[in-house]
Design an enzyme around this catalytic site. Structure first.
Site, PDB file in Angstrom:
ATOM      1  N   HIS A 110      -9.796   3.286   7.086  1.00 55.31           N
ATOM      2  CA  HIS A 110      -9.373   2.558   8.287  1.00 55.31           C
ATOM      3  C   HIS A 110      -8.370   3.380   9.083  1.00 55.31           C
ATOM      4  O   HIS A 110      -8.423   3.426  10.321  1.00 55.31           O
ATOM      5  CB  HIS A 110      -8.755   1.212   7.900  1.00 55.31           C
ATOM      6  CG  HIS A 110      -9.754   0.185   7.485  1.00 55.31           C
ATOM      7  ND1 HIS A 110     -10.597   0.363   6.422  1.00 55.31           N
ATOM      8  CD2 HIS A 110     -10.040  -1.056   7.996  1.00 55.31           C
ATOM      9  CE1 HIS A 110     -11.367  -0.714   6.277  1.00 55.31           C
ATOM     10  NE2 HIS A 110     -11.061  -1.585   7.228  1.00 55.31           N
TER      11      HIS A 110
ATOM     12  N   HIS B 273      -4.818  -1.108   0.048  1.00 53.87           N
ATOM     13  CA  HIS B 273      -4.562   0.280  -0.322  1.00 53.87           C
ATOM     14  C   HIS B 273      -3.146   0.389  -0.860  1.00 53.87           C
ATOM     15  O   HIS B 273      -2.270  -0.418  -0.536  1.00 53.87           O
ATOM     16  CB  HIS B 273      -4.712   1.215   0.886  1.00 53.87           C
ATOM     17  CG  HIS B 273      -6.130   1.586   1.199  1.00 53.87           C
ATOM     18  ND1 HIS B 273      -6.810   2.580   0.526  1.00 53.87           N
ATOM     19  CD2 HIS B 273      -6.993   1.101   2.125  1.00 53.87           C
ATOM     20  CE1 HIS B 273      -8.028   2.691   1.034  1.00 53.87           C
ATOM     21  NE2 HIS B 273      -8.164   1.805   1.995  1.00 53.87           N
TER      22      HIS B 273
ATOM     23  N   ASP C 152      -2.047   5.952  -0.105  1.00 49.02           N
ATOM     24  CA  ASP C 152      -3.294   6.080   0.650  1.00 49.02           C
ATOM     25  C   ASP C 152      -3.032   6.135   2.145  1.00 49.02           C
ATOM     26  O   ASP C 152      -3.644   6.925   2.877  1.00 49.02           O
ATOM     27  CB  ASP C 152      -4.225   4.908   0.341  1.00 49.02           C
ATOM     28  CG  ASP C 152      -4.469   4.731  -1.136  1.00 49.02           C
ATOM     29  OD1 ASP C 152      -4.280   5.710  -1.878  1.00 49.02           O
ATOM     30  OD2 ASP C 152      -4.840   3.618  -1.552  1.00 49.02           O
TER      31      ASP C 152
END
Length: 306
Positions: free
Chosen positions: A180, A221, A225
């Protein structure tokens, strides 16, 4: 009033047709890059699904972001996805604005060639990273006791090669680094360079920061990350952008990629060596009229700008 609306509608239709012709010519020259970028998107999705088979649920790792940010909970997991969808759709619509608006700085085909190049490079690094080490997923459906934490062994290759969007949303194991954030940062950096609205640029960066916090608060996450995505994507975009051929400026009236503009420069050198040809190019129209099309630029102006 109806006459005015009809006139404006006619101008808009002509603008769309002219832009469609221009973009189609660019697509004919660059379709291989677009197709390769789309194929790589499929490969990235395939790799993310493949690592889901390797994922083994376990205790959620200790994370500073989880300690500092309040947990939104499974019922509010849609919040971060909503923000991401807004960023994604807004950028896609912006890349197609030359078809509608008079003020144009980009070509849709060329901007997507650059964006796909950034995405492919970042996703290649991401695939290497999450296949190197599989961490226990912090998301709710990836934890111990969830039937979605590990995919059952596939009965045939089609189960691996064909995947649905729902399966991508409920993936596990593809953690470092956030996909994302790859899309959001690539989109925002692209608009930062080619966009024209300073206020929108500032808002876009604020939204990406908020999205980063929401991803962690949603436990989709780990903080690492998101952190790795921030510096990796920015560095990748910075270095690749320097290697790519710069897009032609629309203000110069250019409608072809820079590779073809180079031939215009070669022609200019020939004209300099041939004064008679130079005079023929810069000769005024016989009827003394000047085109009213604001997108047209005289040959002398284009050559001077080069």
């Amino acid at each position: 009033m109806s006459l005015y609306i009809g006139r404006e509608a006619s101008k808009l239709w002509k603008r769309i047709c002219a832009e469609t012709t221009t973009e189609f010519n660019l697509l004919a020259d660059n379709w291989k890059y677009i197709l390769a970028g789309l194929i790589c998107q499929y490969i990235h999705g395939l790799a993310a699904r493949g690592v889901h088979y390797l994922h083994r649920p376990g205790p959620v790792l200790q994370d500073t972001g989880f300690f500092l940010l309040p947990e939104l909970g499974q019922e509010r997991a849609y919040v971060s996805e909503t923000v991401f969808t807004f960023v994604f759709l807004s950028f896609v619509l912006w890349t197609f604005h030359p078809f509608i608006f008079k003020t144009k700085k980009i070509y849709t085909v060329l901007i997507w060639c650059r964006v796909l190049a950034f995405l492919v490079a970042c996703q290649f690094l991401r695939i290497i990273t999450f296949y190197s080490t599989q961490l226990p997923g912090p998301n709710y459906h990836c934890r111990e006791g969830s039937r979605l934490a590990t995919l059952p062994r596939p009965d045939n290759p089609l189960e691996v090669l064909v995947f649905i969007p729902r399966g991508v949303l409920y993936g596990c194991g593809d953690l470092i680094f956030s996909s994302h954030m790859i899309f959001s940062l690539v989109f925002v950096r692209t608009y930062q360079k080619y966009g024209t609205r300073r206020f929108i640029k500032q808002c876009a960066w604020v939204i990406v920061v908020v999205q980063s916090l929401l991803i962690i608060a949603s436990r989709k996450h780990y903080t690492v990350d998101v952190t790795v995505a921030w510096y990796t994507v920015n560095l990748v975009v910075f270095f690749i952008d320097r290697k790519l051929t710069e897009m032609p400026e629309r203000s110069l009236g250019a409608v072809l990629p820079l590779a073809k503009d180079v031939r215009m420069k070669d022609d200019h050198v020939k004209l300099v060596n041939d004064p008679a040809a130079d005079r023929r190019l810069l000769r005024s129209p016989a009827n003394g009229k000047v085109s009213e099309d604001s997108n047209n630029v005289h040959g002398g102006d284009v050559l001077d700008s080069l």
